[in-house]
Design a protein around this motif. Sequence first.
Motif, PDB file in Angstrom:
ATOM      1  N   CYS A   8       6.726 -10.842   4.519  1.00 55.26           N
ATOM      2  CA  CYS A   8       7.439 -11.121   6.210  1.00 55.26           C
ATOM      3  C   CYS A   8       7.957  -9.801   6.549  1.00 55.26           C
ATOM      4  CB  CYS A   8       8.883 -10.915   4.588  1.00 55.26           C
ATOM      5  SG  CYS A   8      10.185 -10.164   4.357  1.00 55.26           S
ATOM      6  N   ASP A   9       8.717  -9.624   7.826  1.00 60.00           N
ATOM      7  CA  ASP A   9       9.569  -8.784   8.504  1.00 60.00           C
ATOM      8  C   ASP A   9      10.211  -8.871   8.008  1.00 60.00           C
ATOM      9  OD1 ASP A   9       9.606  -7.015  10.372  1.00 60.00           O
ATOM     10  OD2 ASP A   9       9.058  -8.574  12.023  1.00 60.00           O
ATOM     11  N   ALA A  58      13.724   7.827   2.263  1.00 61.70           N
ATOM     12  CA  ALA A  58      14.217   8.324   3.006  1.00 61.70           C
ATOM     13  C   ALA A  58      13.551   8.982   3.665  1.00 61.70           C
ATOM     14  CB  ALA A  58      15.785   8.961   2.766  1.00 61.70           C
ATOM     15  N   ASN A  68      11.919   0.187   1.033  1.00 62.11           N
ATOM     16  CA  ASN A  68      10.377   1.319   1.102  1.00 62.11           C
ATOM     17  C   ASN A  68      10.080   0.955   2.724  1.00 62.11           C
ATOM     18  OD1 ASN A  68       7.941   3.087   0.121  1.00 62.11           O
ATOM     19  ND2 ASN A  68       7.194   0.514   0.538  1.00 62.11           N
ATOM     20  N   TYR A 124      11.731   7.517  14.180  1.00 67.06           N
ATOM     21  CA  TYR A 124      11.608   8.207  13.132  1.00 67.06           C
ATOM     22  C   TYR A 124      12.776   8.498  12.112  1.00 67.06           C
ATOM     23  CZ  TYR A 124       9.222   8.719   8.415  1.00 67.06           C
ATOM     24  OH  TYR A 124       9.069   8.472   6.832  1.00 67.06           O
ATOM     25  N   GLY A 162       8.288  14.579   1.141  1.00 65.82           N
ATOM     26  CA  GLY A 162       8.087  15.016   1.966  1.00 65.82           C
ATOM     27  C   GLY A 162       6.766  14.300   2.480  1.00 65.82           C
ATOM     28  N   ARG A 188       0.943  -0.974   0.039  1.00 63.32           N
ATOM     29  CA  ARG A 188      -0.297   0.296  -0.431  1.00 63.32           C
ATOM     30  C   ARG A 188       0.814   1.150   0.027  1.00 63.32           C
ATOM     31  NH1 ARG A 188      -0.676   1.168   5.819  1.00 63.32           N
ATOM     32  NH2 ARG A 188       0.549  -0.511   6.906  1.00 63.32           N
ATOM     33  N   ILE A 223       8.206   2.321   9.252  1.00 61.16           N
ATOM     34  CA  ILE A 223       6.947   2.561  10.373  1.00 61.16           C
ATOM     35  C   ILE A 223       7.149   3.669  11.085  1.00 61.16           C
ATOM     36  CG2 ILE A 223       6.091  -0.115  10.503  1.00 61.16           C
ATOM     37  CD1 ILE A 223       7.535  -0.497  13.184  1.00 61.16           C
ATOM     38  N   ASP A 246      -1.547   6.025   4.436  1.00 63.73           N
ATOM     39  CA  ASP A 246      -2.158   5.501   6.350  1.00 63.73           C
ATOM     40  C   ASP A 246      -1.018   6.249   7.128  1.00 63.73           C
ATOM     41  OD1 ASP A 246      -4.335   4.030   4.397  1.00 63.73           O
ATOM     42  OD2 ASP A 246      -3.296   1.967   5.247  1.00 63.73           O
ATOM     43  N   MET A 247       0.278   6.250   6.761  1.00 65.86           N
ATOM     44  CA  MET A 247       1.571   6.738   7.580  1.00 65.86           C
ATOM     45  C   MET A 247       0.542   8.421   7.694  1.00 65.86           C
ATOM     46  SD  MET A 247       5.721   6.661   6.852  1.00 65.86           S
ATOM     47  CE  MET A 247       5.817   4.615   7.960  1.00 65.86           C
ATOM     48  N   THR A 248       0.181   9.094   7.331  1.00 65.72           N
ATOM     49  CA  THR A 248       0.349  10.356   6.828  1.00 65.72           C
ATOM     50  C   THR A 248      -1.563  10.328   7.687  1.00 65.72           C
ATOM     51  OG1 THR A 248      -0.151  11.200   4.914  1.00 65.72           O
ATOM     52  CG2 THR A 248       2.450  11.486   6.104  1.00 65.72           C
ATOM     53  N   LYS A 252      15.578   7.823   8.974  1.00 63.27           N
ATOM     54  CA  LYS A 252      15.613   8.285   7.857  1.00 63.27           C
ATOM     55  C   LYS A 252      17.407   8.653   7.805  1.00 63.27           C
ATOM     56  CE  LYS A 252      11.918   6.274   6.199  1.00 63.27           C
ATOM     57  NZ  LYS A 252      11.974   5.424   5.698  1.00 63.27           N
TER      58      LYS A 252
HETATM   59  P1  NAP Z   1       2.174   3.044   4.820  1.00 64.21           P
HETATM   60  O1  NAP Z   1       1.265   3.742   3.794  1.00 64.21           O
HETATM   61  O2  NAP Z   1       2.922   2.840   6.322  1.00 64.21           O
HETATM   62  O3  NAP Z   1       2.649   1.864   3.757  1.00 64.21           O
HETATM   63  C1  NAP Z   1       3.979   0.987   4.585  1.00 64.21           C
HETATM   64  C2  NAP Z   1       4.622  -0.423   3.899  1.00 64.21           C
HETATM   65  O4  NAP Z   1       5.405  -0.610   4.661  1.00 64.21           O
HETATM   66  C3  NAP Z   1       3.320  -1.183   3.774  1.00 64.21           C
HETATM   67  O5  NAP Z   1       3.513  -1.896   2.623  1.00 64.21           O
HETATM   68  C4  NAP Z   1       3.549  -2.282   5.116  1.00 64.21           C
HETATM   69  O6  NAP Z   1       2.798  -3.555   4.850  1.00 64.21           O
HETATM   70  C5  NAP Z   1       4.954  -2.434   4.879  1.00 64.21           C
HETATM   71  N1  NAP Z   1       5.585  -2.267   6.251  1.00 64.21           N
HETATM   72  C6  NAP Z   1       5.503  -2.403   7.585  1.00 64.21           C
HETATM   73  N2  NAP Z   1       6.425  -2.466   8.807  1.00 64.21           N
HETATM   74  C7  NAP Z   1       7.281  -3.850   7.542  1.00 64.21           C
HETATM   75  C8  NAP Z   1       7.674  -4.682   8.318  1.00 64.21           C
HETATM   76  N3  NAP Z   1       7.955  -5.011   9.134  1.00 64.21           N
HETATM   77  N4  NAP Z   1       8.214  -5.969   7.299  1.00 64.21           N
HETATM   78  C9  NAP Z   1       7.690  -5.749   6.073  1.00 64.21           C
HETATM   79  N5  NAP Z   1       7.246  -4.543   5.239  1.00 64.21           N
HETATM   80  C10 NAP Z   1       6.203  -3.588   6.360  1.00 64.21           C
HETATM   81  O7  NAP Z   1       3.089   3.883   4.965  1.00 64.21           O
HETATM   82  P2  NAP Z   1       3.921   4.645   3.123  1.00 64.21           P
HETATM   83  O8  NAP Z   1       3.729   6.307   4.127  1.00 64.21           O
HETATM   84  O9  NAP Z   1       3.856   4.623   1.954  1.00 64.21           O
HETATM   85  O10 NAP Z   1       5.343   4.366   3.499  1.00 64.21           O
HETATM   86  C11 NAP Z   1       6.674   4.027   2.675  1.00 64.21           C
HETATM   87  C12 NAP Z   1       7.412   4.150   3.175  1.00 64.21           C
HETATM   88  O11 NAP Z   1       8.138   5.933   2.800  1.00 64.21           O
HETATM   89  C13 NAP Z   1       8.860   4.980   4.478  1.00 64.21           C
HETATM   90  O12 NAP Z   1       9.904   3.938   4.159  1.00 64.21           O
HETATM   91  C14 NAP Z   1       8.202   6.175   4.920  1.00 64.21           C
HETATM   92  O13 NAP Z   1       8.675   6.349   6.079  1.00 64.21           O
HETATM   93  C15 NAP Z   1       8.238   7.023   3.689  1.00 64.21           C
HETATM   94  N6  NAP Z   1       7.631   8.351   3.874  1.00 64.21           N
HETATM   95  C16 NAP Z   1       6.857   8.692   3.469  1.00 64.21           C
HETATM   96  C17 NAP Z   1       6.155   9.915   3.672  1.00 64.21           C
HETATM   97  C18 NAP Z   1       4.428   9.546   4.588  1.00 64.21           C
HETATM   98  O14 NAP Z   1       4.520  10.896   4.398  1.00 64.21           O
HETATM   99  N7  NAP Z   1       3.795   8.742   3.927  1.00 64.21           N
HETATM  100  C19 NAP Z   1       7.133  10.748   3.968  1.00 64.21           C
HETATM  101  C20 NAP Z   1       8.349  10.495   4.298  1.00 64.21           C
HETATM  102  C21 NAP Z   1       8.808   9.018   4.100  1.00 64.21           C
HETATM  103  P3  NAP Z   1       1.593  -3.603   5.437  1.00 64.21           P
HETATM  104  O15 NAP Z   1       0.396  -3.154   4.128  1.00 64.21           O
HETATM  105  O16 NAP Z   1       1.719  -5.485   5.425  1.00 64.21           O
HETATM  106  O17 NAP Z   1       1.986  -3.541   6.886  1.00 64.21           O
END
Ligand code: NAP
Length: 243
Positions: free
Chosen positions: A60-61, A136, A88, A150, A180, A15, A91, A185-187, A154
């Motif tokens: 997998c983890d 990152a 990528n 976090y 940014g 996702r 958490i 879901d993270m935000t 990064k």
């Molecule tokens: P997200 O929607 O929460 O998705 C996280 C993804 O990581 C999901 O596919 C999740 O799998 C997987 N995951 C989490 N823990 C894991 C584990 N232990 N082993 C394997 N897979 C795992 O997050 P996102 O916003 O797309 O973020 C993706 C990346 O971008 C992250 O590194 C985040 O730090 C970075 N980022 C995000 C933002 C932002 O604003 N969203 C900004 C800067 C950087 P499940 O679906 O099975 O849980």
Amino acid sequence: MNLAGQTAIVTGGSRGIGRAICKALAKQGARVGFCHADDPKAVDTLAEISALSEGFSFACDVSSETEVAAFFASSEQALGLPTILVNNAGILKESPLTKTAVLDFDRVIAVNLRGAFLASRAFVRSSKSGRIIFIASDLGVLGREGMVAYCASKGAIISMTRCLAHEFAPDILVNAVAPGSIATDMTSPDSMSPEALAKDLATPLARFGEPEEIASMVSYLAGPDSKFITGQCFGVNGGSVMQ
Ligand code: NAP
């Protein structure tokens, strides 16, 4: 079809940003194997990738050495030796330093940093050329109150990018994308405080980015037009960091 004949591995592809990356790479012709923790959305993501190219998914983890090894072995069996790795999976847990439990700190570092280390090591042990792209964050440069683990993870990812770029040049090009705030879901308000979300919008472009806006930078870094680029960290961030 810039990536025809390539095989990509994406961690956390079920996702959000990872899913957009999987689809963008598949659209360019790459076979795509992704892992995820336990989200049932992985089934839909795999179907979407498979409609574009060959796909593979594995639960997998990423913080587990044996599970990452199993993911790489199964993906190689299904799709062949990988030529592109996108680190990528990540958490975020928001809490002030005094209320941050050691276990929570360790978990964020284990998934975000050790996971990227384990996947990168598995990749370079088998693949002798290609691309590694880390996801990152602008917060790895800016820092933010209430997000010590976090932001530290990064910042370390940006440093790891440079280490591997030195170590594996000229055969493997290693770069990072530092998003940014992106609408995932993270935000969502369930994951982040209203204060943090307000700060996320306090940028020159004053909006959340879309996962596809990160995926297009990843596609570029995975493709043939970026072959003189290594050791860089690209901000795709609405102007939150200007370098
Ligand atoms: P997200 O929607 O929460 O998705 C996280 C993804 O990581 C999901 O596919 C999740 O799998 C997987 N995951 C989490 N823990 C894991 C584990 N232990 N082993 C394997 N897979 C795992 O997050 P996102 O916003 O797309 O973020 C993706 C990346 O971008 C992250 O590194 C985040 O730090 C970075 N980022 C995000 C933002 C932002 O604003 N969203 C900004 C800067 C950087 P499940 O679906 O099975 O849980």
